[in-house]
Design a protein around this motif. Structure first.
Motif, PDB file in Angstrom:
ATOM      1  N   LEU A 162       0.735  -1.316  -0.215  1.00  0.00           N
ATOM      2  CA  LEU A 162      -0.154   0.215  -0.275  1.00  0.00           C
ATOM      3  C   LEU A 162       0.535   0.737   0.164  1.00  0.00           C
ATOM      4  CD1 LEU A 162      -3.242   0.888   1.982  1.00  0.00           C
ATOM      5  CD2 LEU A 162      -1.200   2.597   2.600  1.00  0.00           C
ATOM      6  N   LEU A 183       0.863   5.623  -0.021  1.00  0.00           N
ATOM      7  CA  LEU A 183       0.016   6.695   0.488  1.00  0.00           C
ATOM      8  C   LEU A 183       1.357   7.716  -0.375  1.00  0.00           C
ATOM      9  CD1 LEU A 183      -1.700   7.417   3.521  1.00  0.00           C
ATOM     10  CD2 LEU A 183       0.286   9.324   2.733  1.00  0.00           C
ATOM     11  N   VAL A 234      -0.111  -4.182   3.372  1.00  0.00           N
ATOM     12  CA  VAL A 234      -0.945  -4.011   3.282  1.00  0.00           C
ATOM     13  C   VAL A 234      -1.884  -5.299   4.536  1.00  0.00           C
ATOM     14  CG1 VAL A 234      -2.066  -5.559   1.652  1.00  0.00           C
ATOM     15  CG2 VAL A 234      -3.349  -3.355   2.044  1.00  0.00           C
ATOM     16  N   GLU A 264      -9.007  -4.515   1.936  1.00  0.00           N
ATOM     17  CA  GLU A 264      -8.379  -3.118   1.076  1.00  0.00           C
ATOM     18  C   GLU A 264      -8.907  -2.399   1.253  1.00  0.00           C
ATOM     19  OE1 GLU A 264      -5.666  -5.096  -2.153  1.00  0.00           O
ATOM     20  OE2 GLU A 264      -4.658  -6.335  -1.605  1.00  0.00           O
ATOM     21  N   ASP A 265     -10.012  -1.585   0.639  1.00  0.00           N
ATOM     22  CA  ASP A 265     -11.310  -0.436  -0.007  1.00  0.00           C
ATOM     23  C   ASP A 265     -10.887   0.008   1.624  1.00  0.00           C
ATOM     24  OD1 ASP A 265     -11.693  -0.902  -2.991  1.00  0.00           O
ATOM     25  OD2 ASP A 265     -11.714  -3.059  -2.280  1.00  0.00           O
ATOM     26  N   ALA A 307      -8.075   1.595   2.308  1.00  0.00           N
ATOM     27  CA  ALA A 307      -7.727   2.586   1.903  1.00  0.00           C
ATOM     28  C   ALA A 307      -8.124   4.162   2.772  1.00  0.00           C
ATOM     29  CB  ALA A 307      -7.521   2.438   0.659  1.00  0.00           C
ATOM     30  N   ILE A 343      -4.605   6.287  -2.176  1.00  0.00           N
ATOM     31  CA  ILE A 343      -4.459   5.833  -1.608  1.00  0.00           C
ATOM     32  C   ILE A 343      -3.607   4.638  -3.539  1.00  0.00           C
ATOM     33  CG2 ILE A 343      -4.167   3.327  -0.759  1.00  0.00           C
ATOM     34  CD1 ILE A 343      -3.448   5.322   1.263  1.00  0.00           C
ATOM     35  N   ILE A 369      -2.733   0.729  -4.398  1.00  0.00           N
ATOM     36  CA  ILE A 369      -2.363  -0.531  -3.694  1.00  0.00           C
ATOM     37  C   ILE A 369      -1.838  -1.240  -5.448  1.00  0.00           C
ATOM     38  CG2 ILE A 369      -3.283  -2.808  -2.817  1.00  0.00           C
ATOM     39  CD1 ILE A 369      -4.860  -0.855  -0.966  1.00  0.00           C
ATOM     40  N   ALA A 371      -1.031   5.065  -6.756  1.00  0.00           N
ATOM     41  CA  ALA A 371      -1.434   6.187  -5.818  1.00  0.00           C
ATOM     42  C   ALA A 371      -1.577   7.224  -6.686  1.00  0.00           C
ATOM     43  CB  ALA A 371       0.247   5.687  -4.737  1.00  0.00           C
ATOM     44  N   ILE A 415      -6.401   0.731  -7.089  1.00  0.00           N
ATOM     45  CA  ILE A 415      -6.079  -0.765  -6.418  1.00  0.00           C
ATOM     46  C   ILE A 415      -6.027  -1.708  -7.389  1.00  0.00           C
ATOM     47  CG2 ILE A 415      -7.090  -2.460  -4.860  1.00  0.00           C
ATOM     48  CD1 ILE A 415      -8.288  -0.003  -2.548  1.00  0.00           C
TER      49      ILE A 415
END
Length: 524
Positions: free
Chosen positions: A8, A10, A108, A118-119, A122, A138, A140, A151, A156
């Motif tokens: 992940l 950021l 992650v 994952e959502d 985030a 974010i 991933i 990102a 994702i």
């Protein structure tokens, strides 16, 4: 973060501009741009809406946006204001690794287990970042480089779909994130464009052998990124615990300058141990322990193996963030620890044949750091080539350990610059001299930028010499657009060759500051 774990990333867009605004208390409703060597390196969304773009000259950016707030690039400032963001993310999901101020990554798997998906993870991290005072996006993906690029698109990427995600993106995306590359990739991207490889997928279709034999090592790393393959080479390994170094701080440290000096000493010790183990560090953990028992830790990940200067920079940035944030430690720092989390063979650290980090260079660096620690941060300075027209303007003196950034770009044309070669010796006090004609009258520079009479003699104190030759004068008409910086009287430079027995002063650079000539430099 394990080797096969999804990553992940950021990213806080326009972070240097946001940090500059926060440092000066500027409202977020004003456009901000950050400059290095008179070029835009980052700007806020409001500035972009007015037409400001990265790479623009300052005057062009200000013509697009007259109300633009101008700030100079400052890595220390960026890192200091990013530390609260990193701390907020680390408090939400442990295991943060900082790539650079404004961009961090983490595994992650733990976040997914805690938040359920994952959502959801985030969304939680974006909320944590917003609570700390910054907007974030974010990404991933299966690999770090793909996650960083994702990102930038707030995406994702599904498992095993990294190459498909990257394929339609323009090949310029490989050069937009400096933390993923060991060198500037703008030349590589330009070459790929001229070869007709406009998309990342076009570049990925080449074989690794074709890329390595034609383009070089960094292009091979970019090719792995384009194919969504892990960026670390197979030789990357965990560091043995004996490579970690620790420094007891006596007296305890509560000031940034003292912490930076201690960090430079510790960086030297770390790289001495790494050199003895034939290793170089790619992930570094910085830990500080306070007198009250608090322990602060952060991991920095780097695209290329760290040099001693790189390590010292990251220690300074991290300590500055810890000691100046709102929830700063309640007691002074009593111990610092550096632990290489991941190392590669030292051959991965390619240094120049001349001026490399050899044993002699390391000894000299340790001696200079010790002198700096005794006399203060400004006591030891390094000369950096600078942009300018005069010889003194072309050298910027930077304190040892600070980023070697010139105040003006030396690659610009600088019309009217003093011709080569430059004087061997610059006279800082610029002693006054008399330039005389053959009849003994003083020679001046007229309003037309010419000598008032052909120079024939030069008097310096009690000594006088005949001239064998001269060149110039070269008028100086700088900053004519500025009421403060414009020249109000004739100013010029000239070169003279003396009929002097002393070889060290036979050729001089003179500067005319109405109504007096001054010796500015000496040629060999």
């Amino acid at each position: 973060m394990t080797r096969n774990e999804r990553v992940l990333a950021l990213w806080c867009p326009d972070w240097p501009a946001l940090a500059a605004a926060a440092a000066t208390g500027i409202s977020v409703e004003r456009p901000v741009a950050v400059f290095r060597a008179n070029r835009v390196v980052a700007c806020s969304a409001l500035a972009r809406a007015e037409g400001v773009r990265r790479g623009q000259r300052r005057r062009d950016a200000q013509s697009c946006c007259p109300e633009l707030v101008v700030a100079e690039a400052d890595s220390d400032r960026d890192a200091k204001f990013f530390e609260p963001i990193a701390a907020a993310i680390d408090a939400t999901v442990p295991g943060v690794e900082v790539l650079r101020p404004g961009l961090l990554v983490l595994g992650v798997r733990g976040a997914t287990r805690f938040f359920g998906s994952e959502d959801t993870a985030a969304v939680a991290l974006i909320d944590a970042c917003a609570a700390a005072g910054a907007e974030a996006q974010i990404g991933i993906a299966d690999t770090l480089s793909t996650a960083v690029l994702a990102a930038r698109h707030a995406t994702i990427v599904p498992p095993n779909e990294g190459a498909a995600f990257l394929a339609p993106l323009p090949v310029t995306e490989l050069a937009v994130e400096p933390s993923l590359a060991t060198t500037d990739r703008s030349d590589l991207v330009d070459l790929l464009h001229r070869l007709g490889l406009r998309r990342i997928g076009d570049f990925a279709k080449l074989t690794p052998t074709e890329v390595a034999s034609r383009f070089g090592a960094d292009a091979a790393a970019a090719h792995r990124c384009a194919r969504a393959l892990p960026e670390r080479p197979p030789s990357a390994r965990s560091a043995p615990p004996e490579l970690a170094v620790e420094l007891d701080c006596d007296p305890p440290i509560d000031r940034i300058d003292a912490a930076a000096f201690a960090g430079r000493t510790l960086a030297t010790r770390l790289h001495t141990a790494l050199a003895a183990a034939n290793a170089a560090c790619t992930r570094l953990a910085i830990t500080a322990r306070t007198e009250a028992g608090e322990e602060l830790s952060r991991i920095w990940r780097c695209a290329r193996p760290l040099t001693p200067a790189d390590t010292a920079d990251r220690i300074r940035w991290q300590l500055d963030g810890w000691l100046t944030r709102r929830d700063r430690p309640t007691a002074p720092i009593v111990a610092l620890r550096l632990e290489p989390v991941e190392v590669v063979a030292s051959g991965a650290l390619q240094l120049g044949l001349w001026g490399g980090e050899g044993e002699e260079t390391e000894r000299a660096r340790r001696a200079l750091v010790r002198v700096q620690g005794l006399l203060g941060g400004e006591a030891v300075r390094i000369g950096v080539l600078n942009g300018g027209r005069g010889p003194a303007e072309r050298v910027t003196m930077i304190p040892l350990g600070d980023e070697l950034t010139p105040t003006a770009d030396p690659t610009h044309p600088w019309p009217g610059r003093l011709p080569e070669p430059a004087p061997t010796l610059l006279l800082r006090n610029r002693p006054p001299v008399d330039l005389l004609a053959a009849d003994g009258t003083a020679v001046h520079v007229t309003a037309r930028g010419l000598f008032s009479a052909p120079p024939a003699l030069l008097r310096w104190g009690s000594k006088q010499w005949a001239l064998l030759g001269w060149a110039g004068p070269w008028p100086l008409d700088e900053q004519w657009w500025s009421a403060e910086g414009a020249q109000t009287a004739p100013t010029a430079r000239a070169q003279v060759q003396l009929d002097a027995p002393e070889p060290e002063i036979r050729t001089l650079l003179l500067r005319y500051l109405t109504p007096t000539w001054h010796a500015e430099g000496v040629y060999e």
